[in-house]
Motif scaffolding. Structure first.
Motif, PDB file in Angstrom:
ATOM      1  N   ALA A 153       0.815  -1.216   0.000  1.00 49.54           N
ATOM      2  CA  ALA A 153       0.000   0.000   0.000  1.00 49.54           C
ATOM      3  C   ALA A 153       0.847   1.264   0.000  1.00 49.54           C
ATOM      4  CB  ALA A 153      -0.929   0.003   1.209  1.00 49.54           C
ATOM      5  N   GLY A 154       2.172   1.097   0.128  1.00 48.79           N
ATOM      6  CA  GLY A 154       3.057   2.255   0.092  1.00 48.79           C
ATOM      7  C   GLY A 154       3.633   2.650   1.428  1.00 48.79           C
ATOM      8  N   LYS A 155       3.278   1.956   2.510  1.00 46.56           N
ATOM      9  CA  LYS A 155       3.815   2.260   3.839  1.00 46.56           C
ATOM     10  C   LYS A 155       5.118   1.481   4.028  1.00 46.56           C
ATOM     11  CE  LYS A 155      -0.844   2.945   5.697  1.00 46.56           C
ATOM     12  NZ  LYS A 155      -1.845   2.539   6.720  1.00 46.56           N
ATOM     13  N   ARG A 156       6.193   2.010   3.480  1.00 45.02           N
ATOM     14  CA  ARG A 156       7.431   1.222   3.366  1.00 45.02           C
ATOM     15  C   ARG A 156       8.605   1.751   4.176  1.00 45.02           C
ATOM     16  NH1 ARG A 156       6.731   0.993  -3.207  1.00 45.02           N
ATOM     17  NH2 ARG A 156       4.649   0.075  -3.139  1.00 45.02           N
ATOM     18  N   VAL A 157       8.540   2.974   4.667  1.00 46.35           N
ATOM     19  CA  VAL A 157       9.715   3.605   5.239  1.00 46.35           C
ATOM     20  C   VAL A 157      10.233   2.862   6.478  1.00 46.35           C
ATOM     21  CG1 VAL A 157       8.436   5.203   6.735  1.00 46.35           C
ATOM     22  CG2 VAL A 157      10.704   5.837   5.884  1.00 46.35           C
ATOM     23  N   LYS A 158       9.349   2.236   7.247  1.00 44.21           N
ATOM     24  CA  LYS A 158       9.787   1.572   8.483  1.00 44.21           C
ATOM     25  C   LYS A 158      10.187   0.121   8.264  1.00 44.21           C
ATOM     26  CE  LYS A 158       4.960   0.634   9.766  1.00 44.21           C
ATOM     27  NZ  LYS A 158       3.902   0.894  10.785  1.00 44.21           N
ATOM     28  N   TYR A 159       9.953  -0.406   7.054  1.00 46.25           N
ATOM     29  CA  TYR A 159      10.253  -1.809   6.790  1.00 46.25           C
ATOM     30  C   TYR A 159      11.541  -1.961   5.975  1.00 46.25           C
ATOM     31  CZ  TYR A 159       5.434  -2.662   8.244  1.00 46.25           C
ATOM     32  OH  TYR A 159       4.260  -2.714   8.951  1.00 46.25           O
ATOM     33  N   PHE A 160      12.235  -3.044   6.229  1.00 42.50           N
ATOM     34  CA  PHE A 160      13.418  -3.374   5.448  1.00 42.50           C
ATOM     35  C   PHE A 160      12.973  -3.906   4.084  1.00 42.50           C
ATOM     36  CE2 PHE A 160      17.399  -5.562   4.446  1.00 42.50           C
ATOM     37  CZ  PHE A 160      18.339  -4.696   4.984  1.00 42.50           C
ATOM     38  N   MET A 161      13.679  -3.531   3.028  1.00 41.41           N
ATOM     39  CA  MET A 161      13.317  -4.008   1.688  1.00 41.41           C
ATOM     40  C   MET A 161      13.386  -5.534   1.650  1.00 41.41           C
ATOM     41  SD  MET A 161      15.264  -1.143  -0.644  1.00 41.41           S
ATOM     42  CE  MET A 161      14.401  -1.564  -2.170  1.00 41.41           C
ATOM     43  N   PRO A 162      12.336  -6.207   1.182  1.00 39.13           N
ATOM     44  CA  PRO A 162      12.218  -7.666   1.334  1.00 39.13           C
ATOM     45  C   PRO A 162      13.326  -8.496   0.687  1.00 39.13           C
ATOM     46  CG  PRO A 162      10.526  -6.804  -0.140  1.00 39.13           C
ATOM     47  CD  PRO A 162      11.156  -5.624   0.517  1.00 39.13           C
ATOM     48  N   VAL A 163      13.705  -8.190  -0.559  1.00 39.58           N
ATOM     49  CA  VAL A 163      14.747  -8.982  -1.204  1.00 39.58           C
ATOM     50  C   VAL A 163      16.091  -8.738  -0.524  1.00 39.58           C
ATOM     51  CG1 VAL A 163      15.911  -9.512  -3.379  1.00 39.58           C
ATOM     52  CG2 VAL A 163      13.483  -8.935  -3.390  1.00 39.58           C
ATOM     53  N   SER A 164      16.344  -7.492  -0.128  1.00 42.88           N
ATOM     54  CA  SER A 164      17.556  -7.177   0.623  1.00 42.88           C
ATOM     55  C   SER A 164      17.594  -7.975   1.927  1.00 42.88           C
ATOM     56  CB  SER A 164      17.607  -5.682   0.939  1.00 42.88           C
ATOM     57  OG  SER A 164      17.561  -4.904  -0.226  1.00 42.88           O
ATOM     58  N   MET A 165      16.466  -8.020   2.598  1.00 44.42           N
ATOM     59  CA  MET A 165      16.366  -8.760   3.858  1.00 44.42           C
ATOM     60  C   MET A 165      16.610 -10.241   3.639  1.00 44.42           C
ATOM     61  SD  MET A 165      13.074  -8.825   6.403  1.00 44.42           S
ATOM     62  CE  MET A 165      13.049  -9.797   7.906  1.00 44.42           C
ATOM     63  N   LEU A 166      16.049 -10.764   2.567  1.00 41.60           N
ATOM     64  CA  LEU A 166      16.235 -12.183   2.258  1.00 41.60           C
ATOM     65  C   LEU A 166      17.710 -12.510   2.055  1.00 41.60           C
ATOM     66  CD1 LEU A 166      14.798 -14.901   1.589  1.00 41.60           C
ATOM     67  CD2 LEU A 166      14.882 -14.194  -0.801  1.00 41.60           C
ATOM     68  N   ILE A 167      18.423 -11.659   1.329  1.00 44.45           N
ATOM     69  CA  ILE A 167      19.844 -11.896   1.061  1.00 44.45           C
ATOM     70  C   ILE A 167      20.657 -11.844   2.350  1.00 44.45           C
ATOM     71  CG2 ILE A 167      21.892 -10.939  -0.077  1.00 44.45           C
ATOM     72  CD1 ILE A 167      20.088 -10.098  -2.378  1.00 44.45           C
ATOM     73  N   VAL A 168      20.359 -10.863   3.208  1.00 46.16           N
ATOM     74  CA  VAL A 168      21.074 -10.745   4.480  1.00 46.16           C
ATOM     75  C   VAL A 168      20.845 -11.982   5.349  1.00 46.16           C
ATOM     76  CG1 VAL A 168      21.196  -9.459   6.655  1.00 46.16           C
ATOM     77  CG2 VAL A 168      21.079  -8.227   4.484  1.00 46.16           C
TER      78      VAL A 168
END
Length: 240
Positions: free
Chosen positions: A68-83
């Motif tokens: 929905a666009g509320k993204r500033v507080k969340y870690f980017m999902p693919v980046s998170m997956l790689i980490v």
């Protein structure tokens, strides 16, 4: 004036003065996934721990917020997956755990399949990134009425994969204690079932269907993913 999709504050400029989110937040498409993937190699920020906690409290709503666009507080999902996958792979090899428990190569055991399994063993990054498009295609096919595009299903399944991966990292502490015992395979089966249950929980919170329908469609999603993976594996075996 621009209304922030994260906090709904109206402002002028490129960034919200209240929450800091960029003003140009668009619907997720394939270009976003490639951007996220490239950032995942270099970007780690304070949102990682918050996102992990949120995925174990309200996983489906995390995905809803993100899409929905509320993204500033969340870690980017693919980046998170790689980490997370990198952490898992490091611990997996450091603790000398063999989840696949491959047999010694025998004449009846396909050489190409054996080599493939050996390369896959512990390389969770490659395995997860390889399975995500297949899982995303399956969920897109069975949940078409939700009118989500493939990229949005990819984000959904990436967050779900991150949730399962955190569980796998924690469970390594148990596997290392029982890796040479008869309980090892039993615990692995339990871990697999729990991973499916976590994904189901995420889907139930995310999709606007009855719980029974989500469970049913989720089962079809798992089944089709398994069939497609098995088909690709057989094709790989005969091709190489």
């Amino acid at each position: 004036m621009t209304q922030c999709k994260n906090c709904h504050h109206e402002f002028k400029g490129n960034f919200c003065p209240v929450c800091g989110q960029h003003s140009q937040i668009q619907r997720i498409k394939l270009q976003y996934i490639f951007k996220d993937l490239s950032l995942g190699l270099f970007n780690v920020d304070s949102g990682l721990w918050y996102t992990i906690r949120a995925l174990y409290w309200r996983p489906g709503y995390v995905v809803k917020d993100y899409l929905a666009g509320k993204r500033v507080k969340y870690f980017m999902p693919v980046s998170m997956l790689i980490v997370l996958a990198t952490i898992y792979s490091f611990l997996y090899h450091s603790l000398d755990i063999d989840v696949f428990q491959l047999p010694e190569k025998e004449p009846e055991f396909s050489e190409s399949l054996y080599e493939f399994s050996t390369r896959l063993d512990g390389n969770y990054v490659y395995f997860t990134l390889a399975i995500l498009p297949i899982m995303s295609f399956s969920s897109w096919l069975f949940f078409k009425k939700q009118r989500l595009n493939f990229a949005e299903h990819f984000i959904l399944n990436t967050f779900a994969a991150c949730q399962r991966l955190v569980m796998h990292i924690v469970f390594l502490a148990f596997l290392v204690r029982i890796k040479n015992t008869t309980q090892f395979n039993l615990f692995k089966n339990f871990e697999t079932l729990l991973g499916c249950a976590l994904t189901l929980w995420c889907f139930i919170q995310f999709f606007d269907h009855s719980k029974f329908k989500v469970v049913l469609l989720c089962f079809f999603t798992f089944f089709l993913t398994y069939v497609l993976l098995l088909t690709l594996l057989i094709l790989y075996t005969y091709a190489f």
